[in-house]
Design a protein around this motif. Structure first.
Motif, mmCIF file in Angstrom:
data_model
loop_
_atom_site.group_PDB
_atom_site.id
_atom_site.type_symbol
_atom_site.label_atom_id
_atom_site.label_comp_id
_atom_site.label_asym_id
_atom_site.label_seq_id
_atom_site.Cartn_x
_atom_site.Cartn_y
_atom_site.Cartn_z
ATOM 1 N N LYS A 88 6.075 12.326 -4.729
ATOM 2 C CA LYS A 88 5.329 12.082 -3.497
ATOM 3 C C LYS A 88 5.381 10.593 -3.176
ATOM 4 N N ARG A 89 5.675 10.281 -1.927
ATOM 5 C CA ARG A 89 5.577 8.908 -1.431
ATOM 6 C C ARG A 89 4.277 8.854 -0.653
ATOM 7 N N ILE A 90 3.392 7.959 -1.088
ATOM 8 C CA ILE A 90 2.062 7.897 -0.479
ATOM 9 C C ILE A 90 1.804 6.530 0.149
ATOM 10 N N MET A 91 0.930 6.536 1.150
ATOM 11 C CA MET A 91 0.437 5.296 1.756
ATOM 12 C C MET A 91 -1.069 5.280 1.552
ATOM 13 N N CYS A 92 -1.583 4.149 1.082
ATOM 14 C CA CYS A 92 -2.998 4.035 0.743
ATOM 15 C C CYS A 92 -3.752 3.232 1.791
ATOM 16 N N PHE A 93 -5.043 3.549 1.922
ATOM 17 C CA PHE A 93 -5.909 2.907 2.918
ATOM 18 C C PHE A 93 -7.263 2.599 2.300
ATOM 19 N N ASN A 127 0.813 -1.221 0.000
ATOM 20 C CA ASN A 127 0.000 0.000 0.000
ATOM 21 C C ASN A 127 0.850 1.275 0.000
ATOM 22 N N VAL A 128 2.088 1.181 -0.445
ATOM 23 C CA VAL A 128 2.984 2.348 -0.495
ATOM 24 C C VAL A 128 3.500 2.515 -1.923
ATOM 25 N N THR A 144 -2.420 9.095 2.153
ATOM 26 C CA THR A 144 -1.730 10.140 2.888
ATOM 27 C C THR A 144 -0.349 10.306 2.265
ATOM 28 N N VAL A 145 0.174 11.512 2.300
ATOM 29 C CA VAL A 145 1.499 11.780 1.750
ATOM 30 C C VAL A 145 2.521 11.606 2.863
ATOM 31 N N LEU A 146 3.371 10.604 2.699
ATOM 32 C CA LEU A 146 4.409 10.328 3.691
ATOM 33 C C LEU A 146 5.595 11.265 3.521
ATOM 34 N N ALA A 147 5.934 11.568 2.269
ATOM 35 C CA ALA A 147 7.065 12.452 1.967
ATOM 36 C C ALA A 147 6.802 13.125 0.624
ATOM 37 N N ALA A 148 7.252 14.356 0.499
ATOM 38 C CA ALA A 148 7.086 15.097 -0.755
ATOM 39 C C ALA A 148 8.361 15.875 -1.044
ATOM 40 N N LEU A 151 -6.865 4.520 -6.251
ATOM 41 C CA LEU A 151 -8.099 3.895 -6.724
ATOM 42 C C LEU A 151 -7.821 2.639 -7.557
ATOM 43 N N GLU A 152 -6.786 2.679 -8.397
ATOM 44 C CA GLU A 152 -6.448 1.530 -9.250
ATOM 45 C C GLU A 152 -6.086 0.290 -8.431
ATOM 46 N N HIS A 153 -5.580 0.489 -7.227
ATOM 47 C CA HIS A 153 -5.173 -0.640 -6.394
ATOM 48 C C HIS A 153 -6.218 -0.995 -5.324
#
Length: 159
Positions: A127-132, A40-41, A78-82, A70-72
């Motif tokens: 952007k490094r994102i984490m999905c929920f 999820n990252v 949430t944005v972990l790092a930008a 959405l595709e996954h």
């Protein structure tokens, strides 16, 4: 009159090609990239534009983050790092060649020096994102559908 039409067509072609398009990265590197780092990252980036298009390029990186979510099968991210990277790339408009005779080797040698006309700025927000699947309560999270719809509407991009 014929030449005016040709110049106008060239000018319109140049102007039409100036705006950054939302697309997967092309041959020149302009567009979005994404890499899955964990279940999820993801890391998402968008390259293109110049300083005048900074907001547009950042929006396109956010749009790609929402799409990846959405595709996954996730709904929030949430944005972990930008990192809003910018690179100044010089461009040449020709150059000049200097030739000289080398008496020691009995050869003619030459070197070409480019004439640097200026530089352009290439933007590459990452952007490094984490999905929920569910909205987390402990951190701020973007609603991926809302972000995607909002940015697409702003730039006239169809889903």
């Amino acid at each position: 009159d014929y030449m005016k039409k040709i110049y106008l067509a060239i000018l319109l072609g140049i102007l039409a090609g100036c705006a950054t398009e939302y697309q997967r990265a092309d041959f020149f590197g302009d567009g979005f990239y994404d890499t899955q780092l964990a279940e999820n990252v993801f890391e998402v980036s968008f390259q293109g534009g110049d300083a005048s298009e900074a907001h547009r390029v950042r929006d396109f990186a956010m749009l790609r983050a929402a799409e990846i979510t959405l595709e996954h099968g996730f709904s929030y991210f949430t944005v972990l790092a930008a990192d809003d990277q910018a690179e100044h790339v010089p461009y040449a408009i020709g150059g000049y060649t200097t030739s000289y005779y080398n008496a020691v080797t009995n050869t003619t040698e030459s070197s070409t020096t480019p004439v640097i006309a200026g530089s352009s700025t290439v933007l590459n927000p990452t952007k490094r994102i984490m999905c929920f699947k569910e909205k987390p309560e402990s951190v701020f999270a973007y609603d991926a559908k809302f972000v995607a719809n909002s940015i697409r509407k702003s730039y006239g991009i169809s889903p």
